[in-house]
Design an enzyme around this catalytic site. Structure first.
Site, PDB file in Angstrom:
ATOM      1  N   LYS A 161      34.136 -54.171  12.120  1.00 44.57           N
ATOM      2  CA  LYS A 161      32.560 -53.100  12.834  1.00 44.57           C
ATOM      3  C   LYS A 161      32.675 -53.264  14.429  1.00 44.57           C
ATOM      4  O   LYS A 161      33.018 -54.491  14.502  1.00 44.57           O
ATOM      5  CB  LYS A 161      31.062 -54.083  12.111  1.00 44.57           C
ATOM      6  N   ASP A 188      35.225 -49.471  12.415  1.00 48.40           N
ATOM      7  CA  ASP A 188      33.751 -48.888  11.982  1.00 48.40           C
ATOM      8  C   ASP A 188      32.789 -48.910  13.268  1.00 48.40           C
ATOM      9  O   ASP A 188      32.602 -50.151  13.316  1.00 48.40           O
ATOM     10  CB  ASP A 188      33.145 -48.883  10.452  1.00 48.40           C
ATOM     11  N   GLU A 216      35.985 -44.751  11.273  1.00 46.82           N
ATOM     12  CA  GLU A 216      35.248 -44.085  11.027  1.00 46.82           C
ATOM     13  C   GLU A 216      33.919 -43.506  11.719  1.00 46.82           C
ATOM     14  O   GLU A 216      33.323 -44.824  12.949  1.00 46.82           O
ATOM     15  CB  GLU A 216      34.714 -44.641  10.049  1.00 46.82           C
ATOM     16  N   ASP A 241      30.956 -40.948   8.527  1.00 49.65           N
ATOM     17  CA  ASP A 241      29.675 -41.355   7.604  1.00 49.65           C
ATOM     18  C   ASP A 241      28.122 -40.668   7.273  1.00 49.65           C
ATOM     19  O   ASP A 241      27.541 -40.255   7.408  1.00 49.65           O
ATOM     20  CB  ASP A 241      29.933 -43.191   7.807  1.00 49.65           C
ATOM     21  N   LYS A 265      28.832 -41.485   0.145  1.00 49.37           N
ATOM     22  CA  LYS A 265      28.199 -42.783  -0.021  1.00 49.37           C
ATOM     23  C   LYS A 265      26.769 -42.274  -1.214  1.00 49.37           C
ATOM     24  O   LYS A 265      26.469 -41.642  -1.134  1.00 49.37           O
ATOM     25  CB  LYS A 265      27.575 -42.822   0.784  1.00 49.37           C
TER      26      LYS A 265
END
Length: 343
Positions: A161, A188, A216, A241, A265
């Site tokens: 992250k 991400d 991402e 995402d 997701k």
């Protein structure tokens, strides 16, 4: 076949082993909703919703209030006709995590009725997948230690992250690489960078000889032009995402040629839209990964079956249950070794 007799919602709360920090958000617990569908035959199917206000604008209290409405809409329907149930639950577009849970619980009940696992109902493409594990935002020392521990646990795909401090992110990436050489990296930003910052990050990392398999959601969800700009100026594949919640979002991303990867997701799309996105991505020659919100093992079970059934994904980011404190695994899968999930 069995007809739906009763649908129940149950609030469940799980603490994280340690606070989970991403751009603009720190979570200490996950408030989920367990959905059960009881058939007139006595069979019960289970699903789980893990709502996100940040991504979907969902609140647990509002979702719980849908229980009588869902019952009224679906009571008496046969789970064998699950596409009919999907069509009805597609109308709950403002509550996608509940849509996902109800749709999976429908398939789970159908699976119990006919004695065929859900992943085989969905195609049975695979019987094993490999998940990553995530390094959340923290101090440099915390991030490097987390990555080292994850690598030593046996994980060979690490998600990192970033997005709150460009300089610190570049330094952290370099140090993480030193303690986990041989791993594949998904980075991400959770919408944390501007397009120029994202490109600077990617180019600096590339100069250091570090490969990123998916970069991402580097920019805010509605900045499709920015996403496309990063894609065409980054040495690494760019994924969406938060920008890719529904099949309609993905259609736009395809038309704009904005990304290389889509992160599906179930909590954003439900199973019905996720199935459509898989086929759209295949037609557009896009790559896919599958991710999670804050699902427990029950919710991760849904995505495992979906991934095994469709066999559509290059990467599987299904680690939330590994970061939560649970008394027992509640999904119908087993973990053979830390980084393999199998039926």
């Amino acid at each position: 076949m069995g007809k739906i007799k009763l649908i129940k919602f149950k609030l469940t709360t799980f603490k994280y082993e340690k606070p989970f920090h991403i751009t603009g958000s720190i979570s200490s617990q996950s408030n989920n909703i367990e959905v059960s569908i009881e058939l007139d035959s006595g069979v019960v199917g289970y699903g789980e919703a893990s709502p996100s206000f940040r991504v979907n604008g969902e609140k647990v209290e509002a979702l719980l209030s849908l229980e009588p409405i869902i019952n009224e809409a679906l009571k008496g329907l046969d789970v064998q006709n699950y596409r009919q149930i999907f069509d009805i639950t597609d109308k709950f577009f403002a509550s996608p995590s509940i849509k996902a849970a109800v749709q999976y619980a429908t398939l789970d009940a159908f699976s119990e009725e006919i004695g065929v696992p859900v992943y085989k109902i969905l195609g049975g493409s695979k019987n094993k997948i490999e998940t990553d594990k995530t390094v959340s935002i923290g101090s440099l020392e915390e991030r490097v230690l987390d990555a080292k521990n994850i690598f030593e646990e046996g994980f060979r795909i690490i998600k990192i992250k970033v997005g709150e401090n460009l300089k610190e992110d570049i330094e952290a990436m370099e140090k993480i690489y030193e303690v986990s050489k041989g791993a594949k990296y998904i980075v991400d930003a959770n919408m944390g960078y501007t397009p120029k910052q994202a490109i600077k990050f990617a180019k600096e990392i590339y100069k250091k000889g570090i490969d990123i398999h998916v970069f991402e959601q580097p920019v805010p969800m509605h900045d499709i032009e920015g996403l496309k700009f990063v894609r065409f100026n980054s040495p690494f594949p760019v994924g969406a995402d938060e920008s890719a919640k529904t099949k309609y979002d993905v259609l736009r991303l395809i038309k704009e040629e904005a990304v290389d990867y889509i992160n599906i997701k179930l909590m954003k799309s439900g199973i019905s839209d996720a199935l459509a996105i898989v086929e759209m991505a295949k037609a557009a020659n896009l790559h896919l990964m599958i991710g999670c919100m804050g699902e427990s093992s029950l919710g991760i079970n849904q995505s495992v079956h979906f991934a095994l059934g469709t066999g559509a994904f290059d990467f599987h980011d299904l680690d939330s249950a590994l970061m939560l404190k649970e008394d027992k695994f509640r999904g119908k899968y087993k973990t053979e070794i830390p980084y393999h999930i199998a039926i």
